[in-house]
Design a protein around this motif. Sequence first.
Motif, short mmCIF file in Angstrom:
data_model
loop_
_atom_site.label_atom_id
_atom_site.label_comp_id
_atom_site.label_asym_id
_atom_site.label_seq_id
_atom_site.Cartn_x
_atom_site.Cartn_y
_atom_site.Cartn_z
N ALA A 187 -24.15 0.12 -61.47
CA ALA A 187 -24.61 0.68 -62.76
C ALA A 187 -25.91 0.52 -63.21
N GLN B 6 -20.01 2.61 -67.09
CA GLN B 6 -20.24 1.45 -67.87
C GLN B 6 -21.26 2.07 -68.85
N GLN C 20 -25.38 -1.30 -70.49
CA GLN C 20 -25.28 -2.54 -69.38
C GLN C 20 -25.42 -3.68 -70.29
N ALA D 138 -19.39 -5.16 -66.81
CA ALA D 138 -19.62 -3.88 -65.77
C ALA D 138 -17.94 -3.90 -64.94
N TYR E 130 -21.86 -6.14 -55.22
CA TYR E 130 -23.02 -5.41 -55.84
C TYR E 130 -23.49 -4.36 -54.78
N ASP F 99 -26.40 -3.02 -54.49
CA ASP F 99 -27.65 -3.50 -54.11
C ASP F 99 -27.80 -4.43 -53.28
N GLY G 163 -27.94 -17.45 -60.30
CA GLY G 163 -27.20 -18.50 -60.85
C GLY G 163 -26.77 -19.63 -59.66
N ILE H 177 -20.49 -21.83 -62.82
CA ILE H 177 -21.88 -21.00 -62.05
C ILE H 177 -22.66 -21.11 -63.43
N GLU I 273 -26.11 -19.79 -64.88
CA GLU I 273 -27.32 -18.78 -64.98
C GLU I 273 -28.62 -19.26 -65.06
N LYS J 55 -29.24 -14.79 -72.20
CA LYS J 55 -29.39 -13.27 -72.17
C LYS J 55 -28.87 -12.38 -73.06
N TYR K 62 -21.28 -12.47 -69.03
CA TYR K 62 -21.51 -12.95 -67.57
C TYR K 62 -20.15 -13.01 -66.68
C1 UD1 Z 1 -25.92 -12.00 -61.02
C2 UD1 Z 1 -25.36 -13.27 -61.17
C3 UD1 Z 1 -25.98 -14.51 -60.62
C4 UD1 Z 1 -26.24 -14.17 -59.29
C5 UD1 Z 1 -27.23 -12.97 -59.00
C6 UD1 Z 1 -27.31 -12.52 -57.37
C7 UD1 Z 1 -24.21 -12.95 -63.30
C8 UD1 Z 1 -24.28 -13.13 -64.83
N1 UD1 Z 1 -25.31 -13.42 -62.60
O1 UD1 Z 1 -27.51 -12.50 -61.60
O2 UD1 Z 1 -25.21 -15.57 -60.73
O3 UD1 Z 1 -27.19 -15.39 -58.54
O4 UD1 Z 1 -26.43 -11.85 -59.43
O5 UD1 Z 1 -28.11 -11.63 -57.37
O6 UD1 Z 1 -23.25 -12.10 -62.67
N2 UD1 Z 1 -24.75 -4.79 -63.36
C9 UD1 Z 1 -23.89 -3.36 -64.12
N3 UD1 Z 1 -23.84 -3.64 -65.21
C10 UD1 Z 1 -24.32 -4.62 -65.96
C11 UD1 Z 1 -25.13 -5.79 -65.54
C12 UD1 Z 1 -25.41 -5.63 -64.06
O7 UD1 Z 1 -23.69 -2.87 -63.26
O8 UD1 Z 1 -24.19 -4.50 -67.48
C13 UD1 Z 1 -24.82 -4.91 -61.73
C14 UD1 Z 1 -26.30 -4.51 -61.50
O9 UD1 Z 1 -26.70 -3.27 -61.41
C15 UD1 Z 1 -26.49 -5.35 -60.28
C16 UD1 Z 1 -25.29 -6.58 -60.63
O10 UD1 Z 1 -24.64 -5.93 -61.42
O11 UD1 Z 1 -26.37 -4.77 -59.01
C17 UD1 Z 1 -26.23 -7.81 -60.70
O12 UD1 Z 1 -26.64 -7.79 -61.94
P1 UD1 Z 1 -28.16 -8.45 -62.56
O13 UD1 Z 1 -28.37 -8.14 -63.84
O14 UD1 Z 1 -29.15 -8.05 -61.48
O15 UD1 Z 1 -27.78 -9.99 -62.28
P2 UD1 Z 1 -28.47 -11.26 -62.14
O16 UD1 Z 1 -29.07 -11.46 -63.27
O17 UD1 Z 1 -29.36 -10.91 -60.99
#
Ligand code: UD1
Length: 451
Positions: A13, A78, A81, A87, A106, A108, A144, A157, A159, A198, A202
């Motif tokens: 998302a 979703q 965000q 998500a 994920y 990505d 995290g 975990i 963050e 944030k 989480y």
């Molecule tokens: C997240 C993890 C972190 C980990 C890191 C690895 C959480 C809270 N934290 O942090 O522990 O070390 O990934 O890269 O999970 N996404 C959605 N919808 C949302 C938010 C995120 O689809 O509302 C998707 C994003 O597109 C992305 C993934 O989830 O692909 C991770 O989200 P992101 O916000 O990048 O998390 P991090 O802060 O990097």
Amino acid sequence: MSAPHSLIVVLAAGKGTRMKSALPKVLHKVAGRSMLGHVLDLAGKSAGGTVAVVVGPGMDNVATEAAAIFPGATAYTQHEQRGTADAVLAARPVIEVHAGDVIVLYADTPLIRPETIARIRAKLDEGVNVAVLGFRAKDPTGYGRLLTSGNGELTAIREDKDASDAERKIDLCNSGVMAFRVPRLADLLGRIGNANAKGEFYLTDAVEIARADGLKAAVVECAEDEVLGVNARDQLAEAEAIWQQRARKALMVSGVTMIAPDTVWLSFDTKIANDVKIEPNVFFGPGVTVESGAEIKANCHFEGATIGANARIGPFARLRPGAKLGEDVHVGNFVEVKNVAMADGSKANHLAYLGDGTVGAKANIGAGTIFCNYDGFNKSKTEIGEGAFVGSNSSLVAPVKIGAGAYVGSGSVITKNVSDGALALERSDQKEHPGWAEKFRTMMARRKGKS
Ligand code: UD1
Ligand code: CA
């Protein structure tokens, strides 16, 4: 306990603002396939069949790509965000009716191997309820942190933004991949709050909640390069480099020779048999197959092409979609082949364009030959019979057929079919003027002397 059928939830998302792109981040490509495609391929190799993709509002192109790569994948939107737990809960309808494991990936993070997912599942089979894929980060900033107890259990975990100074020193980090064997997972995830730095929900908080419920959590470790997350284009290039290195290595292990592997570029679906030799600077776009014993000389570009056994291609050859080269075919320098089947032993060794047609076995196409396949409106076919010989610099204006064993004289513009075994010649007769050169030189020298 045997592994129950898994549901894989792929988070896609994110807008990916750091890509600075009109295209959603997960549609950017690694080795010719979208990052989402790589992750869905992994899901396909790992899941018992159920895949949910969580997309952002308006990301119809992401949903379309998901359905193309994994038919049967269901997209959930979703709308806002609000964090990774939120998500995952976008897929609540399927999570609620699903009885087996749930694995979160994920979109990505395109480099995870199926073996790693198998190790995570093995962890669940050992009786762990929440398994988290962790890695030792060279620079843990932003990730995290995985907090473990003395006996190796995962306790929480934390963050980055919520971590204490001591916790920030931990280098064991969360990759984002989490697997759950938890009854009523949706209820557990629904209890996650957003009282954190944030203000997000989480997914990582699921660990502490599960433990409070008396469930077990553990870490499965993998190498850092496997869980590289792509946020910007430099990381996209980094992911590409890691992917390429792995793929080249795998090909060499399977019996392919590369003189300069770092200069050979492969696609996600490139198939190269053993005893193929590849010289430097060769690019394999999607859809290329090379059969055993073929030799690819330096500086070639291929896409959608099949190269038969013992063929000799290049240097500087371009094979475009629909180029189907049989055994022992030779395609030499500055030859472009598009949508042409070249039968066994046929040759086009220098400077030619072969577009839309067929070349019979052992036919020889001379230097500078062009298949004139396009009249500005339609594309037409050129058919060259077995053993035919097309002289240099011929233009074959399609639709046209050259019969088996026929000859086309050099420089001809062929607009009509040529019968089997005939010679077709289309050019004006050569005239000769004896002694002309000497007279010409004398005249010119005299003129110059006067001025
Ligand atoms: C997240 C993890 C972190 C980990 C890191 C690895 C959480 C809270 N934290 O942090 O522990 O070390 O990934 O890269 O999970 N996404 C959605 N919808 C949302 C938010 C995120 O689809 O509302 C998707 C994003 O597109 C992305 C993934 O989830 O692909 C991770 O989200 P992101 O916000 O990048 O998390 P991090 O802060 O990097
Ligand atoms: Ca991230």
